[in-house]
Scaffold this motif. Structure first.
Motif, mmCIF file in Angstrom:
data_model
loop_
_atom_site.group_PDB
_atom_site.id
_atom_site.type_symbol
_atom_site.label_atom_id
_atom_site.label_comp_id
_atom_site.label_asym_id
_atom_site.label_seq_id
_atom_site.Cartn_x
_atom_site.Cartn_y
_atom_site.Cartn_z
ATOM 1 N N ILE A 42 0.857 -1.186 0.000
ATOM 2 C CA ILE A 42 0.000 0.000 0.000
ATOM 3 C C ILE A 42 0.894 1.237 0.000
ATOM 4 O O ILE A 42 1.682 1.438 0.921
ATOM 5 N N SER A 43 0.792 2.048 -1.025
ATOM 6 C CA SER A 43 1.614 3.256 -1.110
ATOM 7 C C SER A 43 1.037 4.353 -0.224
ATOM 8 O O SER A 43 -0.119 4.292 0.201
ATOM 9 N N VAL A 44 1.853 5.375 0.031
ATOM 10 C CA VAL A 44 1.386 6.507 0.829
ATOM 11 C C VAL A 44 0.221 7.195 0.118
ATOM 12 O O VAL A 44 -0.769 7.578 0.751
ATOM 13 N N ALA A 45 0.320 7.334 -1.192
ATOM 14 C CA ALA A 45 -0.758 7.981 -1.952
ATOM 15 C C ALA A 45 -2.067 7.202 -1.823
ATOM 16 O O ALA A 45 -3.141 7.792 -1.655
ATOM 17 N N GLU A 46 -1.981 5.881 -1.894
ATOM 18 C CA GLU A 46 -3.177 5.043 -1.754
ATOM 19 C C GLU A 46 -3.732 5.142 -0.334
ATOM 20 O O GLU A 46 -4.957 5.198 -0.131
ATOM 21 N N LEU A 47 -2.836 5.179 0.645
ATOM 22 C CA LEU A 47 -3.265 5.276 2.038
ATOM 23 C C LEU A 47 -3.985 6.594 2.291
ATOM 24 O O LEU A 47 -5.036 6.635 2.957
ATOM 25 N N VAL A 48 -3.447 7.684 1.744
ATOM 26 C CA VAL A 48 -4.070 9.002 1.916
ATOM 27 C C VAL A 48 -5.411 9.058 1.198
ATOM 28 O O VAL A 48 -6.409 9.565 1.740
ATOM 29 N N ALA A 49 -5.467 8.532 -0.032
ATOM 30 C CA ALA A 49 -6.724 8.545 -0.785
ATOM 31 C C ALA A 49 -7.806 7.749 -0.059
ATOM 32 O O ALA A 49 -8.962 8.183 0.047
ATOM 33 N N PHE A 50 -7.415 6.582 0.453
ATOM 34 C CA PHE A 50 -8.374 5.747 1.183
ATOM 35 C C PHE A 50 -8.857 6.463 2.439
ATOM 36 O O PHE A 50 -10.060 6.468 2.746
ATOM 37 N N VAL A 98 3.195 13.412 1.816
ATOM 38 C CA VAL A 98 2.735 13.719 0.470
ATOM 39 C C VAL A 98 3.441 14.989 0.017
ATOM 40 O O VAL A 98 3.183 16.070 0.525
ATOM 41 N N THR A 99 4.337 14.860 -0.939
ATOM 42 C CA THR A 99 5.161 16.005 -1.336
ATOM 43 C C THR A 99 4.695 16.687 -2.614
ATOM 44 O O THR A 99 5.072 17.814 -2.884
ATOM 45 N N ASP A 100 3.859 16.016 -3.416
ATOM 46 C CA ASP A 100 3.444 16.638 -4.673
ATOM 47 C C ASP A 100 2.239 17.544 -4.449
ATOM 48 O O ASP A 100 1.410 17.322 -3.568
ATOM 49 N N ASP A 101 2.148 18.606 -5.236
ATOM 50 C CA ASP A 101 1.078 19.591 -5.081
ATOM 51 C C ASP A 101 -0.297 18.989 -5.304
ATOM 52 O O ASP A 101 -1.271 19.370 -4.649
ATOM 53 N N GLN A 102 -0.407 18.049 -6.249
ATOM 54 C CA GLN A 102 -1.703 17.436 -6.532
ATOM 55 C C GLN A 102 -2.196 16.658 -5.328
ATOM 56 O O GLN A 102 -3.385 16.691 -4.991
ATOM 57 N N GLY A 103 -1.277 15.950 -4.661
ATOM 58 C CA GLY A 103 -1.657 15.193 -3.473
ATOM 59 C C GLY A 103 -2.124 16.095 -2.360
ATOM 60 O O GLY A 103 -3.107 15.820 -1.677
ATOM 61 N N LYS A 104 -1.413 17.219 -2.154
ATOM 62 C CA LYS A 104 -1.803 18.156 -1.108
ATOM 63 C C LYS A 104 -3.146 18.812 -1.432
ATOM 64 O O LYS A 104 -3.955 19.055 -0.538
ATOM 65 N N LEU A 105 -3.373 19.106 -2.721
ATOM 66 C CA LEU A 105 -4.660 19.673 -3.122
ATOM 67 C C LEU A 105 -5.780 18.692 -2.815
ATOM 68 O O LEU A 105 -6.849 19.079 -2.339
ATOM 69 N N GLY A 106 -5.544 17.411 -3.068
ATOM 70 C CA GLY A 106 -6.542 16.392 -2.776
ATOM 71 C C GLY A 106 -6.886 16.346 -1.298
ATOM 72 O O GLY A 106 -8.053 16.195 -0.911
ATOM 73 N N ILE A 107 -5.868 16.486 -0.446
ATOM 74 C CA ILE A 107 -6.099 16.476 0.999
ATOM 75 C C ILE A 107 -6.935 17.688 1.405
ATOM 76 O O ILE A 107 -7.893 17.582 2.185
ATOM 77 N N LEU A 111 -20.240 1.162 3.242
ATOM 78 C CA LEU A 111 -20.689 2.500 3.608
ATOM 79 C C LEU A 111 -19.536 3.331 4.142
ATOM 80 O O LEU A 111 -19.577 4.565 4.100
ATOM 81 N N TYR A 112 -18.492 2.669 4.652
ATOM 82 C CA TYR A 112 -17.429 3.363 5.364
ATOM 83 C C TYR A 112 -16.041 3.180 4.758
ATOM 84 O O TYR A 112 -15.174 4.035 4.945
ATOM 85 N N MET A 113 -15.804 2.077 4.068
ATOM 86 C CA MET A 113 -14.472 1.803 3.533
ATOM 87 C C MET A 113 -14.564 1.277 2.107
ATOM 88 O O MET A 113 -15.359 0.373 1.834
ATOM 89 N N MET A 114 -13.737 1.855 1.217
ATOM 90 C CA MET A 114 -13.669 1.410 -0.171
ATOM 91 C C MET A 114 -12.298 0.759 -0.375
ATOM 92 O O MET A 114 -11.292 1.441 -0.604
ATOM 93 N N GLN A 115 -12.249 -0.555 -0.276
ATOM 94 C CA GLN A 115 -10.982 -1.282 -0.301
ATOM 95 C C GLN A 115 -10.216 -1.077 -1.603
ATOM 96 O O GLN A 115 -8.981 -1.099 -1.611
ATOM 97 N N HIS A 116 -10.911 -0.870 -2.717
ATOM 98 C CA HIS A 116 -10.223 -0.751 -4.005
ATOM 99 C C HIS A 116 -9.265 0.438 -4.039
ATOM 100 O O HIS A 116 -8.314 0.465 -4.827
ATOM 101 N N LEU A 117 -9.470 1.426 -3.141
ATOM 102 C CA LEU A 117 -8.575 2.579 -3.103
ATOM 103 C C LEU A 117 -7.192 2.218 -2.572
ATOM 104 O O LEU A 117 -6.240 2.986 -2.726
ATOM 105 N N LEU A 118 -7.099 1.048 -1.931
ATOM 106 C CA LEU A 118 -5.817 0.588 -1.402
ATOM 107 C C LEU A 118 -5.121 -0.382 -2.343
ATOM 108 O O LEU A 118 -4.001 -0.810 -2.064
ATOM 109 N N GLU A 119 -5.778 -0.732 -3.424
ATOM 110 C CA GLU A 119 -5.250 -1.764 -4.310
ATOM 111 C C GLU A 119 -4.719 -1.146 -5.594
ATOM 112 O O GLU A 119 -5.281 -0.176 -6.114
ATOM 113 N N ASN A 120 -3.631 -1.699 -6.093
ATOM 114 C CA ASN A 120 -3.042 -1.212 -7.336
ATOM 115 C C ASN A 120 -3.989 -1.472 -8.495
ATOM 116 O O ASN A 120 -4.516 -2.574 -8.648
#
Length: 261
Positions: free
Chosen positions: A42-50, A85-94, A235-244
């Motif tokens: 699980i990447s940091v980006a996937e963890l943050v998105a989830f 999260v160092t990229d601007d797009q990631g920070k914008l998402g947060i 309703l609370y967790m979308m597992q696919h966001l953690l999967e490649n």
């Protein structure tokens, strides 16, 4: 003695149903103590998105306030991970996710306050001085006031209920306090700017591990809330966001979080 055709303790299981029959081999119970969010793939980006999606879903489906403490803890953990999260797009998402979480919380806040005030009304009666003490501006103020005024009105509610704890009970004080704490955490995160990039690698590792633990504790809480109801997890967790996305499995399409009451 088991009685076929009956379900006990609101378990949702009937002993004559196919699912109630014992399987040939029992799952290893120790596996449930493994944290699935510790998966190294699980990447940091996937963890943050989830997590941002998960926070929005918890906030939108928390009319009773049972998840307020978990929302607070997870929001704080996500804030710590933000430095990863160092990229601007990631920070914008947060930032966008935090604003959405704040807006969703405001939508569910009046119902959560009404539930707390209903307990005060049940004890003292509608129109009583105690009710006025809790919401001197009325319950509608939680729908109409500006974001920067919400904490003041919630603190008034907490103070009044705490003053009458002997009559109303400690759980109601806890519910009101958790509601205020959750709002402060979500509002502060929404208003604050993104963190700097000065966190050490060890600090980032600890922040990530803490977030992974918070997510696992959220999963445990959901199991407590919805035993034998695995369909509720979506309703609370979308597992696919953690999967490649390149994995061989077809990810389930994301479902929008149902609106709160």
């Amino acid at each position: 003695m088991a009685r076929y055709g009956y379900a006990f303790f609101d378990s949702g299981v009937r002993f004559d149903s196919p699912d109630a029959q014992p399987s040939s081999s029992m799952r290893n119970l120790s596996r449930f103590l493994d944290n699935p969010f510790d998966d190294k793939d699980i990447s940091v980006a996937e963890l943050v998105a989830f997590t941002t999606d998960h926070l929005e879903r918890m906030t939108a489906n928390n009319s009773g306030g049972e998840l307020s403490a978990r929302i607070t803890a997870t929001s704080q953990a996500l804030t710590q991970v933000e430095d990863c999260v160092t990229d601007d797009q990631g920070k914008l998402g947060i930032r966008m996710a935090r604003k959405q979480a704040k807006d969703n919380f405001r939508k569910t806040l009046p119902a959560a306050v009404t539930k707390i005030v209903a307990a005060v009304i049940a004890h003292y009666g509608d129109g009583s001085p105690e009710v006025t003490e809790c919401v001197p501006s009325g319950r509608s103020i939680f729908s109409s006031c500006r974001d920067d005024q919400v904490e003041v009105h919630l603190q008034t509610l907490v103070t009044a209920i705490t003053a009458h704890q002997a009559d109303l009970g400690a759980p109601l004080v806890t519910a009101a306090t958790n509601l205020k704490t959750a709002w402060v955490t979500i509002y502060t995160a929404s208003e604050s700017s993104t963190g700097g990039k000065t966190t050490t690698q060890d600090g980032k590792k600890l922040a990530r591990e803490n977030l992974q633990l918070m997510l696992y504790l959220n999963l445990v809480k959901l199991m407590e809330m919805f035993p034998r109801q695995p369909e509720k997890l979506a309703l609370y967790m979308m597992q696919h966001l953690l999967e490649n996305s390149s994995s061989g499995e077809e990810p389930e399409p994301p479902a929008p979080p149902p609106p709160g009451p």
